[in-house]
Write an enzyme that holds these catalytic residues in place. Sequence first.
Site, PDB file in Angstrom:
ATOM      1  CG  ASN A   1      -1.932   1.099   1.250  1.00  0.00           C
ATOM      2  OD1 ASN A   1      -1.776   2.096   0.566  1.00  0.00           O
ATOM      3  ND2 ASN A   1      -2.967   0.937   2.049  1.00  0.00           N
TER       4      ASN A   1
ATOM      5  NE  ARG B   1      -5.437  14.214   1.007  1.00  0.00           N
ATOM      6  CZ  ARG B   1      -5.827  12.962   0.918  1.00  0.00           C
ATOM      7  NH1 ARG B   1      -6.784  12.613   0.063  1.00  0.00           N
ATOM      8  NH2 ARG B   1      -5.290  12.039   1.688  1.00  0.00           N
TER       9      ARG B   1
ATOM     10  CD  GLU C   1      -7.141   1.289   3.250  1.00  0.00           C
ATOM     11  OE1 GLU C   1      -7.837   2.229   2.829  1.00  0.00           O
ATOM     12  OE2 GLU C   1      -5.924   1.392   3.505  1.00  0.00           O
TER      13      GLU C   1
ATOM     14  NE  ARG D   1      -5.181   3.249  -0.963  1.00  0.00           N
ATOM     15  CZ  ARG D   1      -4.754   4.445  -0.592  1.00  0.00           C
ATOM     16  NH1 ARG D   1      -3.502   4.622  -0.207  1.00  0.00           N
ATOM     17  NH2 ARG D   1      -5.577   5.480  -0.614  1.00  0.00           N
TER      18      ARG D   1
ATOM     19  CG  HIS E   1     -10.846   6.713   1.934  1.00  0.00           C
ATOM     20  ND1 HIS E   1     -11.307   7.984   2.260  1.00  0.00           N
ATOM     21  CD2 HIS E   1      -9.498   6.752   2.084  1.00  0.00           C
ATOM     22  CE1 HIS E   1     -10.282   8.742   2.597  1.00  0.00           C
ATOM     23  NE2 HIS E   1      -9.170   8.026   2.494  1.00  0.00           N
TER      24      HIS E   1
END
Length: 380
Positions: free
Chosen positions: A8, A230, A366, A84, A172
């Site tokens: 990832n 962000r 994940e 990912r 996500h």
Amino acid sequence: MTHVLTVNAGSSSLKYALYEKADAPAVVAQGKVGRIGGAAVLTPEGAPQRSLPDGTDHAGALSAVLDTLKASHPGARIDVVGHRVVHGGPDYAAPMVLTDEVLARLDQFAPFAPLHQPHNLAGVRAAKAAFPDALQVACFDTAFHRGHPFVNDTFALPRSYYDRGVRRYGFHGLSYDYIAGELRHRYPELKRVAVAHLGNGASMCALLDDTSVASTMGFSALDGLPMGTRCGQLDPGVVLYLMDQEGMSAEEITDLLYKESGLKGMSGISNDMRELEASDDPHATEALDYFTFRIRRELGAMAAVLGGLDGLVFCGGIGENSAHIRGRVCDGMGWLGISVDEAANQANAGVISDGPTKVLVIPTNEEIVIARAAVQLAGA
């Protein structure tokens, strides 16, 4: 025994996990390399942290990970690597074997996710060099949302832009995929669920019967909730103003919106939630006020999309660990049937509600989603 390695790769980090290759993959090692490109640090779970050479890139980070795994698991044989990849564009709605053709197409989506896609693909190329005979599999953060209704998939622009890929993708997705699976097995009675993935990157997703029907993120990973660095939702007129009146270039605006905004920009202190919660600086308070306000606002929107709410799930680093943020999000949301048991919330319990709408804290994973997909495509 053969193994699956999951990678990832973020802009400055690389998470990894090693699994036994089986229908139900079992993790045998995991960890993270942080601060890639600077003073990089490798942190294997359950083992001492160690520094890597300054300026270590993604290939160097993966090489250090492999050295660590060889030392701790000398018999491991990796024949599948799962990655990912943030953006699958309009093309990919399911995990894919990374052929040269697919990799070239994913390169074309880099403008859609300029601070994520290149690093994801750098991790892929580093893994291909390290394991030339292994099957490389991509799992896309956008894939989980590709079944959205058209009204949640488009912008009010001329249709030709939609046809060229300018649309709402949502992100996500690997996290939401995992949460949907947990809900399906543990809470099948919950049909209309809002999930808040709150971390340095933050978004929300509306699940109807475990299927994504809306997301706060859109074309890029900038939209929706404010995040660590962000901005979240922003009037596009602000970008025009920055160009026309401030004379900022596209590169300068990108740096501002991705790296210098959000909690860090508003507080002037940090993007670390722990530091902000501990601070008595009024700007830190204002940043947290805005963060929780926007989550509450989007929670109302998710409930509207779903036609009601049976459950709310918190996940991600902040969602799983900050009782303060969870409490503030839920405070005053009784009109949605949300009421929090404060003792359960402070204990980070799995169920923290005492009202008709179930409020859950579910640690996301994940990596296991990637591992399962990689095993399936490889054939256990």
